[in-house]
Motif scaffolding. Structure first.
Motif, PDB file in Angstrom:
ATOM      1  N   PRO A  30      -5.336   3.267  12.442  1.00  0.00           N
ATOM      2  CA  PRO A  30      -5.411   2.455  11.237  1.00  0.00           C
ATOM      3  C   PRO A  30      -6.614   1.565  10.779  1.00  0.00           C
ATOM      4  O   PRO A  30      -6.779   1.399   9.614  1.00  0.00           O
ATOM      5  N   TYR A  46       7.049   5.247  11.171  1.00  0.00           N
ATOM      6  CA  TYR A  46       5.460   5.037  10.557  1.00  0.00           C
ATOM      7  C   TYR A  46       4.851   5.462  11.811  1.00  0.00           C
ATOM      8  O   TYR A  46       4.832   4.518  12.786  1.00  0.00           O
ATOM      9  N   LEU A  70       0.854   5.647  12.574  1.00  0.00           N
ATOM     10  CA  LEU A  70      -0.583   5.458  11.913  1.00  0.00           C
ATOM     11  C   LEU A  70      -1.646   5.864  12.921  1.00  0.00           C
ATOM     12  O   LEU A  70      -1.625   5.246  13.848  1.00  0.00           O
ATOM     13  N   THR A  99       0.731   5.527   2.572  1.00  0.00           N
ATOM     14  CA  THR A  99       1.783   5.642   3.747  1.00  0.00           C
ATOM     15  C   THR A  99       2.755   4.640   3.907  1.00  0.00           C
ATOM     16  O   THR A  99       3.933   4.796   3.703  1.00  0.00           O
ATOM     17  N   ILE A 124      -3.729   3.800   4.295  1.00  0.00           N
ATOM     18  CA  ILE A 124      -2.616   3.199   4.611  1.00  0.00           C
ATOM     19  C   ILE A 124      -1.863   2.841   3.446  1.00  0.00           C
ATOM     20  O   ILE A 124      -0.569   2.579   3.692  1.00  0.00           O
ATOM     21  N   MET A 171       0.152   9.272   9.130  1.00  0.00           N
ATOM     22  CA  MET A 171      -1.186   8.835   8.538  1.00  0.00           C
ATOM     23  C   MET A 171      -1.942   9.398   9.632  1.00  0.00           C
ATOM     24  O   MET A 171      -2.106   8.861  10.691  1.00  0.00           O
TER      25      MET A 171
END
Lengths: 118, 237, 250
Positions: B153, B148, B150, B140, B137, B78
């Motif tokens: 975030p 993952y 991020l 994802t 978020i 992300m």
């Protein structure tokens, strides 16, 4: 929940659970949340939650039954001992603070009795 | 074998070395906080791990194999910036993910949207920055990926919604998954991360276990951040 | 691949709708000029005819230009993550774009061809004086058709030639843009280099074609050149996809 970032978080969560067990909020034999649920409800890392149970188990305060989960120990003597440990810790802290203020243990004790009677 | 591993990875943009010979092993079952000021190379490292950015030197391996088309099936990245097509609605974003990712769950997406208080008919173009951050978020984490990553975030997300985001991140984390989070909001990650990766000027400073650090050095992640990036900018032992 | 194609089609939708919208307006003007204007003033008819013709030319060019612009956008903005984070190879990503463009040009071509045919028919049906002109035109066609072989096979060959030539142009443009983005990003003169690369590859193709087809008859020539076009498209496509796979950072 707010944590003191300087102290290991597993220690803080463990103290919280110990208090719950000592005060009877979590009675002997009660099933504790799974590591995952503990992580979610306390907003902590799952590994931290697992560590909490490991430490609690090491001190004999909880037992893990394979496939069933983790439970508060049914050993009431152990819980009684925990209660005393926690009380001693609190007293030690109290004494330390009072000493720093320059008050003698006798005087402090008098203040405790007064507080109690109010 | 580490889940994600970079060996001497380097990325040069013109005269600037964004990532400088970083060797790092990240394992499943941990939530890593990747920390460093703006421009320290966090995003570039993540983009190389996602296969979006090609390294100048070194390599990144996912489960022992160099990052490739195959690894994209299992790595959910992300980015900080919004990247959805401007014509998309929130629903279209979900359809796009379901078209391309086998690990995507429409059911999970629906739940996450609900918790983020987003509705499917919203146009992505019209979203506020906070709503966009939540949408990124949600979509994802709707993937059941193995890694993952991020990037920031918590950016643009208000205090109350941050608790919800933290909960969603913790739910997605598990023993067989790797979670890598970058953020300027270091305090937000104290409790949810168990390891921290400190990067400065493209170089890896250290990768530490947070509770060990708290026990042995008596400092929090935030304290350590200040030590590393603080005033003088020199690393203090 | 179908999924990628779906989104490539979606990306060109607005531009195509605008083109269709403008065409519809001009077509209405043409019909109005044909049926509603009672005077001898034919200016509306003439202007709309010209505009329709220009739109057809423009439409085809726009489709080509648009696909290069979309590729450029897909590599140079944050939206690039949409394509490049999915588990699709560079070959597929680029392939969907080439395919979309080929289909578009076929459809747009067929659309304007059909519309032109319809309008010319309407025009001749209405104007008796033009009827004679049409017959004359038909006569001429008949005479020369022996030489240039206007028959279904000939038309098919021509369209194949046009389509393959078109695709070769598109893949060349893609290659030039990918070289610019993946290899020359941030370098000086990268736009110029890209343009020169495109022109060079195109003129190379144009020099190559007659070498093989010079002495052949018309249809054969179309077929040979189509083959070379396809080969050239294939090479530029593979080159573009390889550079994208190895070097492109988004």
């Amino acid at each position: 929940m707010q944590y003191d970032a300087n102290i290991p978080i597993w220690l803080q969560v463990m103290t919280m659970l110990q208090t719950d067990i000592a005060t009877g909020q979590r009675p002997p034999g009660e099933k504790l949340p799974s590591g995952r649920d503990l992580a979610l409800s306390c907003s902590i890392n799952p590994n931290t939650a697992a560590r909490v149970y490991q430490e609690l188990e090491k001190t004999g305060l909880c037992v893990t039954r394979r496939g069933l989960g983790t439970f508060v120990t049914e050993d009431t003597a152990r819980i009684a001992r925990l209660r005393e440990e926690l009380a001693r810790q609190a007293v030690a802290q109290f004494v330390k603070t009072v000493k720093e203020l320059g008050i003698s243990p006798q005087e402090a004790l008098r203040m405790v009795t007064e507080e109690e009677n109010e | 074998m580490s889940m994600l591993e970079s060996k001497e990875i380097t990325k040069v943009f013109g005269a600037k070395t964004a990532v400088d010979h970083v060797t790092l092993q990240l394992d499943a079952g941990h939530v890593y906080a990747m920390l460093g000021p703006n421009g320290s190379g966090k995003t570039t490292w993540m983009k190389m791990a996602a296969g979006l950015c090609k390294p100048t030197g070194g390599e990144i391996r996912f489960q022992g194999e160099p990052v490739s088309i195959e690894s994209r099936k299992h790595v959910a990245y992300m980015s900080t910036e919004p990247y959805f097509y401007s014509w998309m609605t929130v629903r279209d974003v979900g359809v796009y993910y379901s078209d391309f990712f086998q690990d995507y769950s429409a059911e999970r997406y629906r739940q996450l949207l609900q918790r983020m208080e987003l509705t499917e008919d919203l146009k992505t173009r019209a979203l506020s920055s906070g709503m966009m951050a939540k949408l990124k978020i949600a979509v994802t984490l709707a993937r059941d990926a193995q890694v993952y990553m991020l990037d920031e975030p918590f950016n643009g997300i208000d205090l109350l919604a941050r608790d919800e985001i933290r909960a969603c991140i913790l739910e997605a984390a598990s023993e067989d998954k790797l979670m890598l989070l970058s953020s300027h909001l270091v305090e937000e990650m104290e409790a949810i991360a168990d390891c921290a990766v400190f990067i400065r000027e493209g170089k890896l400073i250290e990768c530490v276990d947070l509770d060990t650090m708290r026990t042995e050095m008596g400092v929090s992640m935030t304290d350590r951040y200040r030590q590393i990036y603080g005033h003088a900018g020199e690393v203090q032992a | 691949m179908n999924k990628l194609l779906k989104y490539e089609i979606r990306k060109t939708r607005s531009a195509k709708l605008i083109l269709l919208g403008i065409t519809a307006v001009v077509e209405l003007a043409f019909l109005a000029g044909l049926y509603l204007v009672k005077s001898d003033d034919n200016s509306l008819l003439i202007v709309s005819c010209l505009l329709l013709f220009m739109l057809a030319m423009l439409g085809v060019s726009v489709i080509g230009l648009l696909s290069v612009l979309i590729l450029h956008h897909d590599m140079n903005t944050k939206e690039s993550y949409m394509l490049f984070m999915t588990p699709n190879s560079a070959y597929r990503i680029l392939g969907a774009k080439v395919l979309e463009n080929g289909l578009s040009i076929l459809l747009i071509g067929a659309f304007y061809f059909g519309l032109g045919f319809l309008d010319v028919t309407l025009l001749f049906a209405r104007e008796d004086s033009l009827q004679q002109l049409w017959e004359m035109f038909d006569q001429i066609l008949q005479t020369i058709s022996h030489e240039i072989q206007i028959n279904p096979a000939g038309i098919a060959c021509f369209f194949l030639w046009f389509l393959t030539g078109w695709i070769a142009t598109i893949t060349t443009a893609f290659l030039a843009d990918i070289v610019s983005t993946a290899l020359l990003k941030g370098k000086r003169f990268n736009g110029v280099v890209t343009f020169i690369l495109f022109i060079a590859l195109q003129s190379l193709l144009n020099r190559l074609l007659p070498l093989f087809s010079r002495y052949s008859a018309m249809n054969q020539r179309f077929l040979i050149e189509s083959g070379i076009n396809l080969l050239f498209s294939g090479l530029t496509y593979v080159g573009a996809a390889e550079i994208m796979r190895r070097k492109l950072s988004v």
